[in-house]
Design an enzyme around this catalytic site. Structure first.
Site, short mmCIF file in Angstrom:
data_model
loop_
_atom_site.label_atom_id
_atom_site.label_comp_id
_atom_site.label_asym_id
_atom_site.label_seq_id
_atom_site.Cartn_x
_atom_site.Cartn_y
_atom_site.Cartn_z
N GLU A 213 35.08 38.54 38.29
CA GLU A 213 34.02 39.54 38.17
C GLU A 213 32.99 38.93 37.23
O GLU A 213 33.34 38.48 36.13
CB GLU A 213 34.59 40.84 37.57
CG GLU A 213 33.52 41.91 37.51
CD GLU A 213 33.99 43.25 36.94
OE1 GLU A 213 35.19 43.40 36.67
OE2 GLU A 213 33.12 44.10 36.76
N ARG B 258 50.17 36.46 34.13
CA ARG B 258 48.94 35.96 33.52
C ARG B 258 49.28 35.09 32.31
O ARG B 258 50.35 35.21 31.72
CB ARG B 258 47.99 37.09 33.15
CG ARG B 258 48.47 38.04 32.09
CD ARG B 258 47.35 38.99 31.62
NE ARG B 258 46.50 39.45 32.71
CZ ARG B 258 45.16 39.43 32.69
NH1 ARG B 258 44.50 38.95 31.66
NH2 ARG B 258 44.47 39.90 33.68
N LYS C 268 37.96 39.71 28.36
CA LYS C 268 36.52 39.49 28.32
C LYS C 268 35.82 40.52 27.45
O LYS C 268 34.83 40.21 26.78
CB LYS C 268 35.94 39.51 29.75
CG LYS C 268 36.18 38.20 30.48
CD LYS C 268 35.47 38.18 31.82
CE LYS C 268 36.34 38.79 32.88
NZ LYS C 268 35.84 38.58 34.24
P1 ATP Z 1 40.01 39.92 31.61
O1 ATP Z 1 41.13 40.90 31.67
O2 ATP Z 1 40.23 38.77 30.70
O3 ATP Z 1 38.69 40.53 31.40
P2 ATP Z 1 39.93 39.87 34.43
O4 ATP Z 1 41.26 39.80 35.06
O5 ATP Z 1 39.24 41.17 34.39
O6 ATP Z 1 40.02 39.21 33.01
P3 ATP Z 1 38.52 38.65 36.56
O7 ATP Z 1 37.16 38.10 36.52
O8 ATP Z 1 38.76 39.89 37.30
O9 ATP Z 1 38.95 38.83 35.05
O10 ATP Z 1 39.57 37.53 36.96
C1 ATP Z 1 39.38 36.60 37.98
C2 ATP Z 1 40.72 36.03 38.33
O11 ATP Z 1 41.32 35.39 37.22
C3 ATP Z 1 41.68 37.11 38.78
O12 ATP Z 1 42.36 36.67 39.93
C4 ATP Z 1 42.59 37.29 37.62
O13 ATP Z 1 43.85 37.75 38.03
C5 ATP Z 1 42.62 35.88 37.02
N1 ATP Z 1 42.92 35.95 35.59
C6 ATP Z 1 42.28 36.64 34.63
N2 ATP Z 1 42.87 36.50 33.44
C7 ATP Z 1 43.93 35.68 33.63
C8 ATP Z 1 44.95 35.14 32.78
N3 ATP Z 1 45.01 35.43 31.48
N4 ATP Z 1 45.87 34.33 33.34
C9 ATP Z 1 45.83 34.02 34.63
N5 ATP Z 1 44.90 34.48 35.49
C10 ATP Z 1 43.96 35.31 35.00
MG MG Z 2 38.92 42.23 36.28
#
Ligand code: ATP
Ligand code: MG
Length: 564
Positions: A42, A266, A276
């Site tokens: 995102e 994760r 984020k």
């Molecule tokens: P955050 O919770 O840090 O804001 P998010 O999951 O909302 O992260 P996205 O931009 O939606 O961030 O994530 C893009 C991809 O990266 C998704 O497939 C998500 O599952 C993966 N991802 C995000 N954080 C992690 C992590 N700590 N370890 C592994 N994969 C991750």
């Molecule tokens: Mg997300």
């Protein structure tokens, strides 16, 4: 036969669980025996090391099975998203060494998603609900007992169509209505209790501008976006496991291509935060210099810190893919960068905390150039010449006036070798009125220079140095962990992760560096001999280089913890 079995076993132990699923699918000819993954960020912030794991996994799997990986921006929430993030995300993925097959945006599918919503309404599988967000949440109830159906659940198809079309036209204010899937208000899975598909949001989107005032929810957009792109394996983090029945429900009920969602744990790392939202707060409240502050766990922060793409990829490979959450020690990440930079970084000498050393028997008008090896790990990096003269800078910590027995560096009466130069002997010290040592006086043995008869004479230690009249100065930024507790998110009552920031995470010193140091190419990696790995920061100018410490040569932190 026996051989085949052991081969199979060997292969199985090497495969991670996702690869096992994929190999099974390939064997059965599923999806025409092809692999197509995607990385779906995102664009609401910069990527962090957790994302790097997901990137390495999605792109790595596609590479391994000769498949493709799409980059898709999951841009369904106009309020938090921005093109600044889109550009940064692309730069980071490419820097990590991956290239996507094609670039997509969930917002490109808004019209298709809308048409599919109409289809579900017509089939009696979606309805417009006038309840407020609070009422909807309340009626959803708890997993152990059924929820309450909305009084609007049984609206006619005609009324639903009319209301949904008018929602799109912008006739209703934000929050006044939503479109919900009609699934099962008694499902033990809360995500199946008539999930919201669309909400009204009169907000401008970074790509579609004001074309839309209704926006699809993540669960309604994600699986269908995967389907449109022909994704075969939709790999995501564990928290989406409970969303999977809904992912499947939309694909099945819309009768579209049905990718397989697979969840993995994760990545969590200690001494940092990874959400984020929290990283944005650190930036906005100026606890750090920006998203690319070298103390941040962001990919751009690690890059500025001097991490290499290889070190991050190796880290992702080393931690592997698990099905259960765990916390990785940050020293593993540091180990990976040390290991990579040991092979690559050019060696140079720098003195961070200088102490004057005077060689009394070295002629004051003499200077000579000595040969230093640029990288003992890589002979093709060659050698360089460094000036030597009567007055030198050495590291203050390499001298002790009253040294304990196990201190093998410089102390009165003791001999040490000056790296690439001579063996010297400490004769006496010079002090100021307050008794502080301001200079160390030594004598040198001219026969001990390399190539001379005594060059192999053994002494207990070797220290680094710089010729005082030749050395240049530089700003050196010494970074420590951003937080001073392993789990900054876990705070005592009334405290937030901000309260766990390490107040000493940045120390700036003026150091001496070799005079030939004219390279100011940002990101070039160096090993300051005996100190650590450093890289040139973007704040450098031709008269004032700025270095960031990537990591110390040894794991100082673990040492500190053991001593404490
Ligand atoms: P955050 O919770 O840090 O804001 P998010 O999951 O909302 O992260 P996205 O931009 O939606 O961030 O994530 C893009 C991809 O990266 C998704 O497939 C998500 O599952 C993966 N991802 C995000 N954080 C992690 C992590 N700590 N370890 C592994 N994969 C991750
Ligand atoms: Mg997300």
């Amino acid at each position: 036969m026996g051989n085949e079995n052991t081969d199979e076993k060997k292969n199985k132990t090497i495969l991670n669980f996702i690869e096992s699923i994929i190999e099974e699918n390939l064997k059965n000819g599923k999806n025409d025996a092809s692999v197509h993954t995607r990385f779906p960020p995102e664009p609401n912030g910069y990527l962090h090391i957790g994302h790097a794991k997901s990137i390495c996994l999605n792109f790595g799997i596609a590479q391994k099975y000769k498949g493709k990986t799409n980059l898709r921006f999951d841009d369904t929430n106009p309020v938090k998203e921005d093109v600044e993030y889109v550009d940064a995300i692309k730069e980071d993925i490419q820097w990590l060494g991956f290239q996507w097959h094609s670039e997509h945006y969930a917002s490109d599918y808004f019209e298709q998603l809308y048409q599919w919503a109409i289809q579900l309404i017509k089939e009696g599988k979606a309805y417009v609900d006038d309840l407020t967000q609070e009422e909807i949440s309340k009626n959803r109830g708890v997993p152990t007992s059924p929820g309450i159906e909305s009084p609007y659940r049984n609206r006619s198809v005609e009324e639903n169509l009319d209301l949904f079309q008018r929602m799109r036209k912008g006739e209703f204010p934000d929050g006044s209505r939503v479109l919900r899937a009609k699934i099962d208000m008694a499902s033990p899975n809360m995500h199946m209790r008539d999930p919201i598909m669309y909400r009204i949001l009169h907000a401008s989107h970074h790509r579609t501008a004001n074309a839309w005032c209704i926006y699809p929810m993540y669960d309604y957009a994600h699986g269908q976006s995967d389907a449109i792109e022909g994704i075969t394996h939709s790999i995501c983090t564990l928290e989406f496991e409970v969303h999977r029945p809904l992912y499947d429900w939309f694909c099945e009920n819309l009768k579209i291509h049905h990718p397989q969602q697979i969840e993995f744990a994760r990545l969590n790392i200690n001494y940092t935060v990874m959400s984020k939202r929290k990283l944005l707060q650190l930036v906005q409240e100026k606890h750090v210099m920006g998203w690319d502050d070298p103390r941040m766990p962001t990919i751009c922060g690690l890059r500025r810190r001097g991490y290499t793409p290889e070190s991050i990829r190796n880290f992702a490979e080393t931690i592997g893919v698990a099905k259960r959450e765990n916390v990785i020690d940050i020293s593993l990440l540091e180990f990976c960068v040390r290991e990579d930079l040991n092979k690559k970084a050019l060696r140079t000498m720098a003195v961070l905390e200088p102490l004057k050393l005077i060689i009394d028997n070295y002629p004051s008008n003499k200077e000579e150039y000595l040969t230093a090896v640029n990288n003992p790990e890589n002979p093709t990096d060659g050698v360089r010449s460094i000036p030597f003269s009567r007055e030198l800078w050495i590291e203050r910590s390499d001298f002790m006036e009253d040294a304990p027995k196990d201190f093998f560096r410089l102390t009165p009466g003791r001999e040490v070798r000056l790296k690439y130069a001579y063996i010297i002997k400490c004769e006496n010290v010079e002090k100021d009125d307050k008794g502080n040592v301001v200079a160390v006086h030594c004598t040198y043995d001219p026969e001990t220079r390399s190539g001379m008869p005594q060059s192999n004479r053994k002494v207990k230690s070797t220290i680094h140095w710089l010729s005082a009249k030749h050395a240049k100065t530089a700003e050196v930024r010494l970074f420590d962990r951003l937080f001073n507790v392993p789990e900054p998110d876990d705070c005592c009552e009334g405290k937030t992760f901000i309260d766990n920031l390490n107040p000493n995470s940045l120390q700036i010193v003026t150091a001496f560096i070799e005079p030939e140091f004219i390279n100011t190419n940002t990101l070039s990696n160096y090993q300051f001999e005996r100190i650590g790995y450093f890289c040139i920061d973007k704040d450098s100018t031709s008269d004032k280089p700025v270095f960031n410490r990537t990591v110390a040569l040894k794991d100082m932190w673990t040492k500190k913890q053991i001593l404490a």
